[in-house]
Design a protein around this motif. Structure first.
Motif, mmCIF file in Angstrom:
data_model
loop_
_atom_site.group_PDB
_atom_site.id
_atom_site.type_symbol
_atom_site.label_atom_id
_atom_site.label_comp_id
_atom_site.label_asym_id
_atom_site.label_seq_id
_atom_site.Cartn_x
_atom_site.Cartn_y
_atom_site.Cartn_z
ATOM 1 N N ILE A 65 12.834 -2.218 4.747
ATOM 2 C CA ILE A 65 12.007 -3.094 3.913
ATOM 3 C C ILE A 65 10.557 -2.960 4.375
ATOM 4 N N ALA A 66 9.689 -2.571 3.455
ATOM 5 C CA ALA A 66 8.260 -2.432 3.739
ATOM 6 C C ALA A 66 7.555 -3.749 3.425
ATOM 7 N N VAL A 67 6.338 -3.903 3.942
ATOM 8 C CA VAL A 67 5.502 -5.077 3.679
ATOM 9 C C VAL A 67 4.127 -4.610 3.247
ATOM 10 N N VAL A 68 3.588 -5.257 2.213
ATOM 11 C CA VAL A 68 2.238 -4.984 1.732
ATOM 12 C C VAL A 68 1.573 -6.327 1.457
ATOM 13 N N GLY A 69 0.368 -6.528 2.001
ATOM 14 C CA GLY A 69 -0.402 -7.736 1.737
ATOM 15 C C GLY A 69 -1.553 -7.420 0.808
ATOM 16 N N ILE A 70 -1.805 -8.290 -0.176
ATOM 17 C CA ILE A 70 -2.874 -8.078 -1.155
ATOM 18 C C ILE A 70 -3.736 -9.329 -1.232
ATOM 19 N N SER A 71 -5.054 -9.117 -1.191
ATOM 20 C CA SER A 71 -6.011 -10.215 -1.357
ATOM 21 C C SER A 71 -7.220 -9.689 -2.129
ATOM 22 N N PRO A 72 -8.082 -10.597 -2.585
ATOM 23 C CA PRO A 72 -9.288 -10.149 -3.280
ATOM 24 C C PRO A 72 -10.423 -9.742 -2.325
ATOM 25 N N ASP A 73 -10.126 -9.642 -1.043
ATOM 26 C CA ASP A 73 -11.143 -9.275 -0.059
ATOM 27 C C ASP A 73 -11.575 -7.821 -0.217
ATOM 28 N N PRO A 74 -12.840 -7.521 0.107
ATOM 29 C CA PRO A 74 -13.272 -6.117 0.107
ATOM 30 C C PRO A 74 -12.630 -5.350 1.264
ATOM 31 N N VAL A 75 -12.588 -4.049 1.118
ATOM 32 C CA VAL A 75 -11.958 -3.160 2.091
ATOM 33 C C VAL A 75 -12.481 -3.405 3.506
ATOM 34 N N GLU A 76 -13.781 -3.590 3.649
ATOM 35 C CA GLU A 76 -14.382 -3.760 4.971
ATOM 36 C C GLU A 76 -13.835 -4.997 5.687
#
Length: 158
Positions: A65-76
């Motif tokens: 099982i993989a995990v990926v987090g997503i937010s509206p933050d910029p890459v930096e």
């Protein structure tokens, strides 16, 4: 705002990770992936949640099982967050919020008694076939990963 339910096709996405490299949902086809949405890197609740995922990554990985987090933050900002807390799973930047909206993880919410537009902390388990197996909206950061592990049928690692 429509919400995803069990059996729905998970909306595909391709977003930049903390290094600016594109990561797509289809990259995880053939294995389960936890896709979680959080409001902002480097904030207390989001840090707690990310560190809980980090601390349980070996147990999740042992079950493919993989995990990926997503937010509206910029890459930096994601790179600083990853480095500060030694996060070893992909953190993806959705600055235009299209993926957040597609998953029903952005919209009206109540914050300190006021109705505002923002990220709705949400977690999805996407099956190896690309379909939603579990959808959790309005989750609390503290204790969420433990409850998720219980839902997946295994004991949290010490």
């Amino acid at each position: 705002m429509p919400k995803l339910t069990v059996g729905d096709a998970a909306p595909d996405f391709t977003l930049p990770d903390a290094d600016g490299k594109p990561v797509a949902l289809r990259d995880f086809r053939g294995r389960q992936v936890i896709v979680y949405f959080y409001p902002a890197a480097m904030t207390p609740g989001c840090t707690t949640e990310a560190c809980d995922f980090r601390d349980n990554l070996a147990a999740l990985d042992s079950r493919n099982i993989a995990v990926v987090g997503i937010s509206p933050d910029p890459v930096e900002k994601l790179a600083k967050f990853r480095d500060a807390y030694h996060l070893t799973f992909p953190l993806l930047s959705d600055v235009d919020k299209n993926t957040l909206i597609a998953y029903g993880a952005y919209g009206e919410k109540t914050n300190y008694g006021k109705t505002v537009m923002g990220v709705i902390r949400s977690t999805f388990i996407v099956g190896a076939d690309g379909r939603i197996e579990h959808a959790f909206y309005n989750v609390k950061a503290t204790g969420h990963v433990a409850r998720l592990l219980d839902e997946l049928g295994f004991t949290q690692q010490p």
